[in-house]
Write an enzyme that holds these catalytic residues in place. Sequence first.
Site, PDB file in Angstrom:
ATOM      1  N   CYS A  30      -9.862  11.187   8.948  1.00 53.73           N
ATOM      2  CA  CYS A  30      -8.567  10.771   8.406  1.00 53.73           C
ATOM      3  C   CYS A  30      -7.424  11.629   8.956  1.00 53.73           C
ATOM      4  O   CYS A  30      -7.496  12.859   8.941  1.00 53.73           O
ATOM      5  CB  CYS A  30      -8.607  10.864   6.887  1.00 53.73           C
ATOM      6  SG  CYS A  30      -7.059  10.383   6.115  1.00 53.73           S
ATOM      7  N   CYS A  83       0.865  -1.182   0.000  1.00 53.30           N
ATOM      8  CA  CYS A  83       0.000   0.000   0.000  1.00 53.30           C
ATOM      9  C   CYS A  83       0.901   1.230   0.000  1.00 53.30           C
ATOM     10  O   CYS A  83       1.726   1.393   0.888  1.00 53.30           O
ATOM     11  CB  CYS A  83      -0.880  -0.042   1.246  1.00 53.30           C
ATOM     12  SG  CYS A  83      -1.868   1.444   1.475  1.00 53.30           S
ATOM     13  N   CYS A  92      -0.350   4.373  13.835  1.00 55.53           N
ATOM     14  CA  CYS A  92      -0.466   4.965  12.513  1.00 55.53           C
ATOM     15  C   CYS A  92      -1.661   5.896  12.420  1.00 55.53           C
ATOM     16  O   CYS A  92      -1.522   7.108  12.471  1.00 55.53           O
ATOM     17  CB  CYS A  92      -0.599   3.845  11.473  1.00 55.53           C
ATOM     18  SG  CYS A  92      -0.851   4.477   9.833  1.00 55.53           S
TER      19      CYS A  92
END
Length: 350
Positions: free
Chosen positions: A124, A110, A338
């Site tokens: 996000c 990814c 993350c």
Amino acid sequence: MTEIELERDIKSLTLEQLKEQMKSMSEKPYRAKQLYEWLHVKLARDYEEMTNIPKTLKEKCRENFSFTALSVVKVQESKKDGTKKFLFELSDGNLVESVLMRYKHGNSVCISSQVGCRMGCRFCASTLDGLERNLLPSEMLDQIYSITLLTGERVSNVVVMGTGEPLDNYDNLLKFITLLTDENGLNISQRNITVSTCGIVPKMRQLAEEKLQITLALSLHAATDEKRRSLMPIANKYSLEELMETCAYYFEMTGRRITFEYSLISGVNDTEEDVKQLSSLVGELNCHINLIPVNPVRERNYIGSDRTAAEAFKNKLEKNGINVTIRREMGRDIDGACGQLRRSHITKQS
Ligand code: SAH
């Protein structure tokens, strides 16, 4: 990054372009092939490694081109499933993240397409500081090349689902796909590439017209305009009706089934009402829905739906005849650090 600079970035050039460059430097065309092989097959990180290239040509190349390379800042490995997350530093000091997932059918990487992002999705983390800059085609390739070199394992699938909005960096994305799928390079099949977008309609139409065999994933996350607007600013620009028409157009042009990404946020988009609305929204389309409980982001107060709620949501969609998968949560134990990259996602669409 201007067009001129792109032309001067040796790893962003196609073999044809490299041949032209050799010509203008009064070098033989076969030198282009040799250089291209060092760059895209042997994955050289410096001219020093290129043993069959004369010193004089190396010097000329150094003067004429930039040569991107990443350095590793950090590697995190999941003890559960071997998923690895890499933090890389670009030549200008910016940082990007990439993830390697190991599946039975092969390795999937990814990658990020931009440093930061300007799309502003509420859940996000990648967008919190806005967009810093676009990545060059070479810098997208470098993430895959570095991981191949670091692990010694072949990468078979690539998902453009890391930081950034790939269709906001359209030309570089297309160049990247051209280079990645080139038979003289890593030769990865278009069918093994997935590009994920928040839904920039004109760019999706443009992509449809390229007639590539890649998978297009659309980050849907809500089934009404009102709810989608509260989660994703892009929804103020393009309605769900336009989006669905565009998805149908993509399928019509490419024959490729669309994937919808739907991150489950507890109490926000995982209710009975949401199932109904989502089912009628996608009902007619040839598509597949990927569900994943949202990763909590420290700066936002959304919580992912629990396992039971996710299963219930999935079962109800299935009852309505919709193809749906809850993504395996790869590297769950390294997710916490993350909050930017999704780990549980597509490698291969059946
Ligand atoms: N900009 C592109 C690709 C990068 S984001 C896009 O929007 O699709 C990759 C996927 O991760 C998108 O589906 C995005 O909505 C999702 N995502 C972002 N933050 C997330 C979070 N905290 N939890 C779960 N999914 C998230």
